[in-house]
Design an enzyme around this catalytic site. Structure first.
Site, PDB file in Angstrom:
ATOM      1  CB  VAL A 152      -8.399   8.833  26.517  1.00  0.00           C
ATOM      2  CG1 VAL A 152      -7.716   9.157  25.199  1.00  0.00           C
ATOM      3  CG2 VAL A 152      -8.231   7.356  26.862  1.00  0.00           C
ATOM      4  CB  ALA A 161     -10.233  14.712  27.834  1.00  0.00           C
ATOM      5  CE  LYS A 162     -17.483  11.196  26.793  1.00  0.00           C
ATOM      6  NZ  LYS A 162     -18.353  12.247  26.244  1.00  0.00           N
ATOM      7  N   GLY A 163     -13.520  10.056  29.777  1.00  0.00           N
ATOM      8  CA  GLY A 163     -13.183   9.077  30.804  1.00  0.00           C
ATOM      9  C   GLY A 163     -14.297   8.069  30.932  1.00  0.00           C
TER      10      GLY A 163
END
Ligand code: NAD
Length: 420
Positions: free
Chosen positions: A60, A105-107
């Site tokens: 995201v 962001a992050k995953g």
């Protein structure tokens, strides 16, 4: 999941409070309250026994207004899209607060990596990296480690992207091992930042660091480094917990010994650790120990409306992202407990990730002293700004941090305007 424990709803609520006080326009609020891009991937991995198993992962990107996006990758069975959205939004504010030129962001992948062999972990990582590679790049989106991912996982991601491109792309990811373009000081950076925040808070409150009793929840990258560095600064670490429970000794734990123990065990767990005078307690009991500083450094939603009234720490420094719910925050503020918020307290990691990216792009590497000195300058500078705003406006450190960060992101988005 209830609204009170859904991390994305919490992140939106925190943003709404700041947006209201900053008087942001309705248009800008609508833009910043949701992620700009979300990618969900379902992908197969060949298991050692010949089966193929399906996994789900996310990347995201919350807001690209201030630059390429940055944020870690988490492997955990409880990962879901709302958790990743929240973590991405918090990254946007964190990067803005310490004024590095990134969006957030992050995953994450829904997986318990403890159930995988090393070979399965590598195949899962390389396939996930391939699935999200349409978003990644040194100029676009640069991941880093988070819960249950480490330098080796980062190396596999860097290698996978490099194989696709046909040349080595070190700056596509940070938190890499030193021998493939990592930065000195990166592994310790988040815990170092946390320890600096404890030091600065003590200084501002005129409390001596020497003998300060510290309790740390989580003994992974962030928690164990913070504990080691605070012990070196003269604090006494009396409680530590990890996913296997809590460990307490009123006269102080042997942190170096505990770290040696976890370094020898899979997933660096304290399971089976014992030493003279060390009492085994529950994770909940640990949070409620009487101490000077509590450092949550594990997962979200640990200090909630249920236990906030029983927290006995005078100060809380958030190593983890989102450990305190807004309901708990209000109770802590009411009780006069000072909280250094996550977007400031754990920003050391992304600051040194930024240094690693800069060093990778210019292929010129700094000494560890250089890295640590620059980290300290940036994070202490951000602490000073937050502290001064909180004093000036008589607000919590969290609210002050949000006002500074959200304003910077709003300004960048306003200056760029709405395309087309
Ligand atoms: P890690 O995987 O290295 O360690 C996580 C630790 O938490 C482990 O010791 C694990 O056993 C423990 N844990 C898990 N569930 C627990 C529970 N219920 N009670 C107590 N302990 C529990 O992860 P990390 O990188 O240290 O990340 C910890 C937190 O810090 C996360 O919130 C992460 O988002 C945040 N953070 C990490 C970095 C970084 O650079 N690694 C940067 C900023 C923020």
């Amino acid at each position: 999941m209830s609204d009170q424990s859904n991390p994305f709803h919490i992140a939106q609520q925190q943003f709404d409070t700041a947006a209201e006080l900053l008087n942001l326009s309705d248009n800008l609020r609508a833009v910043l309250r949701v992620p700009q891009r979300e990618l969900t991937v379902n992908f197969p991995v060949k298991m050692d026994d010949g089966r193929t198993e399906m996994f789900t992962g996310y990347r995201v990107q919350h807001n690209l207004g201030r630059g390429p996006v940055k944020g870690g990758i988490r492997y955990h069975p409880a990962v879901d899209i709302d958790e990743v959205r929240a973590l991405a939004m918090w990254m946007t504010w964190k990067c803005a607060l310490v004024n590095i030129p990134y969006g957030g962001a992050k995953g994450g992948v829904v997986v318990d990596p403890k159930q995988l062999s090393l070979a399965e972990l590598e195949r899962l990582t390389r396939r996930f990296a391939t699935e999200i590679s349409i978003l990644l790049g040194p100029e676009k989106d640069i991941p880093a480690p988070d819960v249950n991912t480490n330098a080796q996982v980062m190396a596999w991601i860097m290698d996978t992207i490099s194989m696709h491109r046909g040349y080595t792309v070190p700056a596509v990811i940070t938190g890499k091992p030193l021998n493939v373009g990592g930065s000195l000081g990166r592994v310790e950076a988040t815990g170092r930042g946390v320890s600096l925040m404890v030091r600065e808070l003590a200084r501002r409150l005129s409390r001596p660091l020497e003998g300060m009793r510290v309790v740390v929840q989580g003994f992974g990258n962030v928690g164990s480094t913070a504990a080691i560095l605070l012990e070196r600064m003269g604090c006494t670490v009396i409680g530590i917990s990890d996913a296997t429970g809590g460990y307490y000794r009123g006269t102080g734990l042997d942190i170096a010994g505990m770290r040696t123990f976890t370094d020898r065990h899979s997933f660096r767990l304290l399971e089976g650790y014992s030493a003279p005078g060390v009492e085994k307690i529950s994770g909940q009991e640990l949070l409620e120990l009487e101490c000077d500083v509590l450092i949550p450094a594990a997962l979200e939603n640990q200090i909630t409306e249920r236990n906030a009234s029983r927290i006995q720490a005078a100060l809380i420094v958030e190593g983890a992202n989102g450990p305190t719910t807004p309901g708990a925050d209000a109770i802590l503020a009411e009780r006069g407990i000072t909280v250094v918020p996550d977007i400031l307290a754990n920003a050391g990691g992304v600051i040194v990730s930024y240094f690693e990216w800069v060093q990778g792009l210019q292929e010129f590497f700094w000494t560890e002293e250089d890295v640590n000195e620059k980290l300290e300058r940036i994070i202490v500078g951000a602490f000073d700004q937050v502290w001064e705003m909180a004093q000036r406006r008589s607000i919590t450190l969290r609210l002050a941090a949000y006002l500074l960060a959200v304003q910077r992101v709003a300004d960048a988005n306003n200056t760029r305007g709405v395309y087309p």
